[in-house]
Write an enzyme that holds these catalytic residues in place. Structure first.
Site, PDB file in Angstrom:
ATOM      1  N   GLY A   1      50.367  54.605 -10.184  1.00  0.00           N
ATOM      2  CA  GLY A   1      50.133  53.815 -11.399  1.00  0.00           C
ATOM      3  C   GLY A   1      50.459  54.702 -12.599  1.00  0.00           C
TER       4      GLY A   1
ATOM      5  CB  SER B   1      42.977  40.741 -23.217  1.00  0.00           C
ATOM      6  OG  SER B   1      42.934  41.817 -24.113  1.00  0.00           O
TER       7      SER B   1
ATOM      8  NE  ARG C   1      36.050  45.848 -22.755  1.00  0.00           N
ATOM      9  CZ  ARG C   1      37.206  46.258 -22.299  1.00  0.00           C
ATOM     10  NH1 ARG C   1      37.282  46.845 -21.119  1.00  0.00           N
ATOM     11  NH2 ARG C   1      38.297  46.097 -23.000  1.00  0.00           N
TER      12      ARG C   1
ATOM     13  CG  HIS D   1      37.436  44.980 -16.715  1.00  0.00           C
ATOM     14  ND1 HIS D   1      38.639  44.388 -16.419  1.00  0.00           N
ATOM     15  CD2 HIS D   1      37.673  45.749 -17.825  1.00  0.00           C
ATOM     16  CE1 HIS D   1      39.554  44.760 -17.304  1.00  0.00           C
ATOM     17  NE2 HIS D   1      38.996  45.593 -18.154  1.00  0.00           N
TER      18      HIS D   1
ATOM     19  CD  GLU E   1      39.629  51.813 -13.283  1.00  0.00           C
ATOM     20  OE1 GLU E   1      40.704  51.367 -13.723  1.00  0.00           O
ATOM     21  OE2 GLU E   1      38.712  51.082 -12.877  1.00  0.00           O
TER      22      GLU E   1
ATOM     23  NE  ARG F   1      37.562  50.768 -19.639  1.00  0.00           N
ATOM     24  CZ  ARG F   1      38.540  49.900 -19.904  1.00  0.00           C
ATOM     25  NH1 ARG F   1      39.593  50.283 -20.572  1.00  0.00           N
ATOM     26  NH2 ARG F   1      38.458  48.646 -19.499  1.00  0.00           N
TER      27      ARG F   1
END
Ligand SMILES: Cc1cc2nc3c(=O)[nH]c(=O)nc-3n(C[C@H](O)[C@H](O)[C@H](O)COP(=O)(O)OP(=O)(O)OC[C@H]3O[C@@H](n4cnc5c(N)ncnc54)[C@H](O)[C@@H]3O)c2cc1C
Length: 544
Positions: free
Chosen positions: A10, A247, A282, A339, A363, A373
């Site tokens: 990635g 998003s 979040r 997530h 990650e 985060r």
């Protein structure tokens, strides 16, 4: 010539490979799918940076402050300072290698605010930032592939690390095409395998990210950190296959959360937190939604068609395709979903684990985000950590001779052959589904001792039968051999969540609803022959 083995291609894996190649290091870049299918491609909203010619009044110091505040005291100051200092340089490098950012009429990159930010510092490419960055990195990687410095090994899965006396000398890989194990020696091994989404089944991310490498390395002696901090994104849309991410860009552009009561829209975040309520971090938004027994909607229709077409076209298309929703006219039904993982392999500032020459980046490594985060910081961390690890490896003089691991390879190969030829009445995928159900219900947004204990009992049961039932010749051998390590990682996560008897960031306990400074350090978990031991890293050993 120095040789580095990177597992995972990635964004973090590719960046590390490029930087190593620039240092003249030979790289083998391994992944079970092409980079274009890595989870990084899904990144939507943007990447955080403070540009050197910033005119908005933003500064590196305020990026550091926001990140540390978002991390609720668990983010390492030195690490975060490094991350934020290089943000601007990283953004400019991405542009140079061909990442197409959205720009204003003067050609300057556009930015938006994400939750918990004091300034608009998230730079984006529409809502397909990850896709654009991956495309640019793939092209850049090809230059070094043709020069023979980077060798890609596709359709290869990590099996285990070659570790002796606390140092790593390479890894055993499973080659899917040849259906066999192979030992690859290297001067350093870099793990870049992403998060642990598959532990929870349906999430916003990819089921390729199953945490196997972290679980297996844990069983081989690598320590894990902050596993209990799991980010639930507040706005995702339910579909049969997965939770589609709406998003944070939608709220960054002004989107409003509400529920309906007696024919009225109740804007609960604004009512409680004022005009910035929709852009609280979040963890806060997810908890507020979780506490309400209401159907929640996100409205962007008032932004108007031209703003939506211009700035949020991917969200418009995603809602139309998967939900039949016209976002210019109607609100989007949303709910929180797993997530991102703040926890993972414990690493020092140079991204080396407690095992010498074994590094972790992106990650799968736990370093910058503390207990929560901030949106836009993980793409930055994936790139920054790839560079840090590569520079560290380039500066080392060790390597060369390695112990003989042939008997280990023979032993593992025999086990695998036996697995491939054994029939099971209990499909391994069913075990994964049961695990996902346990994780979702026991490690939700709000946890409690009773719930966590039940989760632990479930996982202990799965583990007790895993070795006997994990053989299923109808699935890829990887699914068979990965099961025990995945369950072990799940067990470690449950134990960490039980051990943290306080509420902080993404870890919320109904039985310990207050933040307790006695727990103001990262949790570290180690595995020793089946014994799991958790401790708090009070001396901040991993940050020096
Ligand atoms: C829907 C979504 C939207 C997001 N949006 C944003 C955003 O706007 N901004 C932001 O900053 N962050 C965002 N994130 C988070 C961010 O995208 C990721 O944290 C980041 O891309 C992770 O990159 P990575 O290189 O660490 O891992 P990944 O991109 O997940 O790559 C992992 C690699 O490891 C390989 N791999 C895994 N296991 C094995 C194995 N056992 N053997 C061999 N190979 C293996 C995979 O094939 C893959 O190549 C988002 C995440 C999601 C899910």
């Amino acid at each position: 010539m120095k040789h580095v083995l990177i597992i995972g291609s990635g964004i973090s894996g590719m960046v590390c490979a490029l930087r190593c190649a620039e240092h003249g290091i030979q790289v083998t870049l391994v992944s079970h799918v092409p980079s274009e299918r890595s989870q990084s491609v899904m990144a939507a909203g943007g990447i955080n940076a403070v540009l050197p010619d910033d005119e908005t009044g933003d500064s590196i110091a305020s990026h550091v402050e926001d990140t540390l505040k978002g991390g609720c005291g668990l983010g390492g100051k030195k690490a975060v300072e490094g991350l934020c200092t290089y943000g601007g340089e990283i953004l400019q490098w991405l542009e140079r290698i061909g990442t197409v950012f959205s720009v204003d009429d003067k050609g300057r990159p556009l930015s938006r605010a994400f939750g918990g930010q004091s300034h608009k510092r998230t730079y984006y490419c529409g809502a397909s930032t990850g896709k654009q960055i991956v495309s640019a990195l793939v092209m850049e990687t090809r230059r070094f592939e043709s020069a023979g410095l980077i060798r890609r090994r596709l359709w290869c899965c990590f099996h285990s690390a070659l570790i002796k006396d606390g140092a790593c000398y390479g890894a055993i890989l499973f080659d899917e095409a040849r259906r066999r194990l192979e030992a690859v020696y290297a001067d350093a091994v870099v793990i870049a395998t992403g998060g642990q989404n598959a532990l929870f089944g349906k999430t916003t991310g990819s089921t390729q990210c199953d945490g196997y490498a972290a679980g297996k390395l844990f069983m081989q002696g690598a320590e894990l950190k902050n596993l209990e901090f799991i980010q639930y994104h507040p706005t995702t849309m339910e579909t049969p296959q997965k939770r589609m991410l709406i998003s944070e860009a939608a709220r960054g552009e002004g989107g409003r959360l509400f529920y309906r009561r007696n024919g009225r829209n109740i804007y609960f975040m604004e009512d409680k937190y004022g005009s910035g309520g929709n852009l609280m971090t979040r963890d806060v938004v997810s908890r507020e939604i979780d506490a309400l027994d209401e159907k929640i909607y996100l409205d962007i229709s008032f932004l108007g068609k031209s703003v939506i077409d211009d700035r949020l076209p991917e969200i418009r298309d995603l809602c139309a395709r998967y939900g039949g929703i016209d976002v210019t006219r109607e609100p989007i039904p949303v709910q929180p979903s797993v997530h991102f993982f703040m926890g993972g392999l414990a690493v020092h500032l140079n991204h080396e684990t407690n095992i010498r020459s074994l590094f972790a980046i992106g990650e799968c490594a736990s370093m910058y985000h503390g207990a929560n985060r901030l949106g836009g910081n993980s793409l930055l961390a994936a790139i920054y950590s790839g560079n840090v690890a590569a520079d560290e490896i380039a500066g080392r003089n060790d390597g060369g001779l390695h112990p003989d691991f042939r008997s280990a390879l023979e032993h593992e190969s025999k086990l695998l052959t036996r697995n491939m030829n054994t029939q099971s009445t209990y499909p391994v995928m069913y075990m994964r589904d049961m695990l996902a159900e346990t994780m979702r219900t026991r490690l939700g947004i709000v946890r409690s001792e009773d719930n966590l204990k039940t989760g632990l009992t479930d996982i202990d049961f799965y583990l007790s039968i895993a070795e006997r039932i994990c053989y299923d010749s109808s699935v890829m051998p990887y699914f068979n051999y990965s099961l025990t390590a995945i369950l072990t990682l799940a067990r470690a996560t449950m134990i960490c969540a039980m051990a943290r008897q306080e509420s902080r960031g993404a870890h919320w306990r109904s039985d310990f609803p207050k933040t307790d400074e006695a727990y103001g350090s990262a949790s570290i978990i180690a595995y020793d022959g089946g014994n799991y031991s958790v401790r708090l890293d009070k001396e901040r050993r991993y940050e020096s």
